[in-house]
Enzyme design. Structure first.
Site, mmCIF file in Angstrom:
data_model
loop_
_atom_site.group_PDB
_atom_site.id
_atom_site.type_symbol
_atom_site.label_atom_id
_atom_site.label_comp_id
_atom_site.label_asym_id
_atom_site.label_seq_id
_atom_site.Cartn_x
_atom_site.Cartn_y
_atom_site.Cartn_z
ATOM 1 N N HIS A 144 0.738 -1.303 0.035
ATOM 2 C CA HIS A 144 0.176 0.104 -0.122
ATOM 3 C C HIS A 144 0.773 1.355 -0.017
ATOM 4 O O HIS A 144 0.461 2.238 -0.229
ATOM 5 C CB HIS A 144 -0.980 0.122 1.072
ATOM 6 C CG HIS A 144 -2.289 0.513 1.002
ATOM 7 N ND1 HIS A 144 -2.419 1.596 0.083
ATOM 8 C CD2 HIS A 144 -3.466 0.446 1.434
ATOM 9 C CE1 HIS A 144 -3.920 1.941 -0.072
ATOM 10 N NE2 HIS A 144 -4.400 1.032 0.917
ATOM 11 N N ASP B 182 -1.725 2.276 -4.786
ATOM 12 C CA ASP B 182 -3.025 2.496 -4.203
ATOM 13 C C ASP B 182 -4.195 1.703 -4.433
ATOM 14 O O ASP B 182 -4.190 0.712 -5.349
ATOM 15 C CB ASP B 182 -3.504 3.910 -4.832
ATOM 16 C CG ASP B 182 -2.536 5.074 -4.249
ATOM 17 O OD1 ASP B 182 -1.846 5.074 -3.288
ATOM 18 O OD2 ASP B 182 -2.431 6.010 -5.246
#
Length: 446
Positions: free
Chosen positions: A418, A422
Site C-alpha cells: 500500500h 493505491d
C-alpha cells in the site's frame, strides 16, 4: 605435522555471513585435497566448501544451523610436514542449486541455540517413550504365555512392569490380576483364553489402542531453506503494509478455449493449464498499470518500475517454497510460457534450479492448484510490490440474461504494497486481468 585452519571463504556478491547447513566430514576423518567439506547457504543458493589440503580432521568449529561470518574459522585439519600454522581459506566452489532433502534421508536433529538440551525429555528416544523394564526380567524381556500376553494387551498393561512369580520369572494370569489390582486397572473375569470384560472408566477406551495416550514429542530445528523462507516471510510482513483484493472471474469461456486448444495442439505443442493464460493476462495488464511491476527500496525510498516482466513462480518443493523466475514473460506465447513453467517447476523440485533462475523477479504469481480454496491472502515477495494467485475453479449457478445457468467461476486473490500501489490502481489492475480472462480470445490477439 602441523594444523591447517580453514576459514569461511568470501563467496562474493557482498555476502557477509552464511548458514552452515551440512557437514560432509567428521572429526577423525581423513580428507583429500579438493574433497567436499561442508555446504553453506546464502540468501539464494547452496555453496560447497572444499578442502585445500589433505590430512586428518581434528575439529569442527561450527554447528549445523549456525550462521557464520566470512573469515570465521570452521575446521582444523592436521597435515603432514611443517606447512603453515594458519593458511588462507580456499575459494568456495561454484554455487550449487538449492536441493530439497531427499525424502528417504533422515536429518540428524540439531537444536537451535534457543533450545536448551536439558529442556528435551531424556526418556524420549526416536519419538517413542522408553519404558523401563522390571528388574526381575532377564535382559528386560518379560516371559509370558501367548494367552497372558493377549490379556495384558486387552487390559492395557505393559508386561515389562509386571513382576512374574512363575518358573524363571514367568508372568502368570495371577500376576496380571495382582498388578491390575495394585495399579487400579480393572482385571475383569479371566478365562483360559484370556478374555476380559473390563471397563476403562468414563470417557476412556483403555482396551482400544486407537485411543492410547500419546506423550511423544519432536524437536525440529528450523535451518537451511526452511529458515530462509521464515526470514523472507517475516521480513515481508514486517516491512510491507499488505492489502488484499479478491475478485470473482467467470472462466467458462476460458476453459472451453483451453479444452479446444489442447485437443487440437496438445499432442504437438504440449498441454495448456490455466497458468499460461493468467500470466499472459498479467503481462498485458502490466502495460496499463506499470506501478505493480516494480520493486521498492525501503532504505533509499526509491521505487523502480520495470518494462520487462520477470515473473516469479511460487513453487512448493519437498524442501520448502521456492520462487523460480520466468525471464521476460512478455515475450512468450501461451505454449512457450507453459513449457517454461514446466521446466522451472521441475528444476526447483529436483534441486537443479540455479541462482540466476531463483532471483530477479519483478512480480510473482502463486498457485496451489486444486487445493487453492476459494480465497487466500498471499504474502508479497519482498521487495516486489504485488502478488497474484488464482483459486479453485468451481461450477456454480449464476444468473445470465434473467436465467439461472451453470458457470465455471474462479476467484483471483491478490496482495499489494500500500506504500506504492493505491487501492484504486490495484482494483483496476485486477479488473483488467478479469476482462482478459473472461474474453480469452483477446489473449491471442494482443
Amino acid at each position: 605435522m602441523s594444523i591447517q585452519t580453514i576459514k569461511m571463504p568470501d563467496i562474493g556478491e557482498g555476502i557477509a555471513e552464511v548458514e552452515l547447513v551440512a557437514w560432509h566430514v567428521q572429526v577423525g576423518d581423513t580428507v583429500r585435497e579438493d574433497q567436499l567439506l561442508a555446504d553453506v547457504m546464502t540468501d539464494k543458493a547452496t555453496v560447497e566448501i572444499p578442502s585445500h589440503v589433505a590430512g586428518v580432521v581434528r575439529s569442527l568449529d561450527a554447528a549445523v544451523g549456525q550462521v557464520v561470518a566470512v573469515g570465521t574459522e570452521i575446521i582444523h585439519i592436521e597435515v603432514a610436514g611443517s606447512g603453515h600454522p594458519v593458511q588462507a581459506s580456499p575459494p568456495a566452489t561454484k554455487p550449487a542449486p538449492i536441493s530439497p532433502p531427499p525424502s528417504s534421508t533422515r536429518l540428524e536433529p540439531v537444536r537451535p541455540e534457543s533450545v536448551r538440551p536439558e529442556s528435551v525429555r531424556p526418556e524420549l528416544v526416536e519419538g517413542v517413550e522408553r519404558v523401563e523394564g522390571h528388574p526381575d526380567h532377564p535382559n528386560g524381556k518379560p516371559i509370558a504365555a501367548p494367552a497372558v500376553r493377549r490379556r495384558a494387551w486387552e487390559l492395557g498393561i505393559e508386561l515389562s512392569r509386571v513382576k512374574g512369580t512363575g518358573p524363571a520369572g514367568r508372568i502368570t494370569q495371577a500376576d496380571l490380576d495382582a498388578h491390575a489390582q495394585h495399579s487400579g486397572a480393572s482385571s475383569g473375569p479371566s478365562s483360559p483364553g484370556g478374555t476380559v470384560q473390563g471397563s476403562a472408566g468414563p470417557g476412556k477406551a483403555l482396551n482400544d489402542p486407537r485411543y492410547a495416550q500419546r506423550t511423544d514429542e519432536e524437536v525440529i530445528p528450523v535451518i537451511g531453506l526452511r529458515r530462509k523462507i521464515a526470514q523472507k516471510m517475516q521480513e515481508a510482513k514486517r516491512r510491507i503494509p499488505h492489502f488484499t483484493y479478491v475478485e470473482e472471474v467467470d472462466v467458462t469461456e476460458l476453459e472451453d478455449l483451453r479444452a479446444r486448444l489442447n485437443a487440437q495442439y496438445g499432442a504437438s505443442r504440449g498441454k495448456l493449464t490455466l497458468l499460461p493464460f493468467l500470466i499472459r493476462a498479467m503481462v498485458l495488464a502490466v502495460r496499463e498499470h506499470p506501478e505493480v511491476n516494480a520493486r521498492y527500496d525501503d532504505e533509499a525510498a526509491v521505487v523502480t518500475r520495470f518494462a520487462a516482466v520477470h515473473l516469479g513462480l511460487a513453487t512448493q518443493t519437498s524442501g520448502g517454497l521456492m520462487v523460480p523466475v520466468i525471464r521476460h514473460a512478455e515475450t512468450l506465447d501461451l505454449w512457450a510460457c507453459a513449457a517454461e513453467i514446466l521446466r522451472l517447476a521441475e528444476a526447483a523440485r529436483n534441486g537443479k534450479a540455479t541462482r540466476e533462475e531463483l532471483s530477479g523477479s519483478t512480480l510473482t504469481v502463486t498457485s496451489l492448484g486444486p487445493l487453492a480454496g476459494i480465497a487466500h491472502t498471499p504474502v508479497i515477495n519482498h521487495p516486489e510490490v504485488a502478488i497474484v494467485g488464482p483459486n479453485r475453479i468451481v461450477e456454480r449457478p449464476m444468473i445470465r440474461g434473467g436465467r439461472v445457468v451453470a458457470r465455471k467461476m474462479m476467484n483471483v486473490s491478490s496482495s499489494f504494497d500500500h506504500r506504492v500501489v493505491d487501492g484504486m490502481n490495484a482494483a483496476e489492475f485486477i479488473q483488467r486481468i478479469r476482462a482478459y480472462l473472461e474474453c480469452p480470445g483477446t489473449l491471442l490477439l494482443a
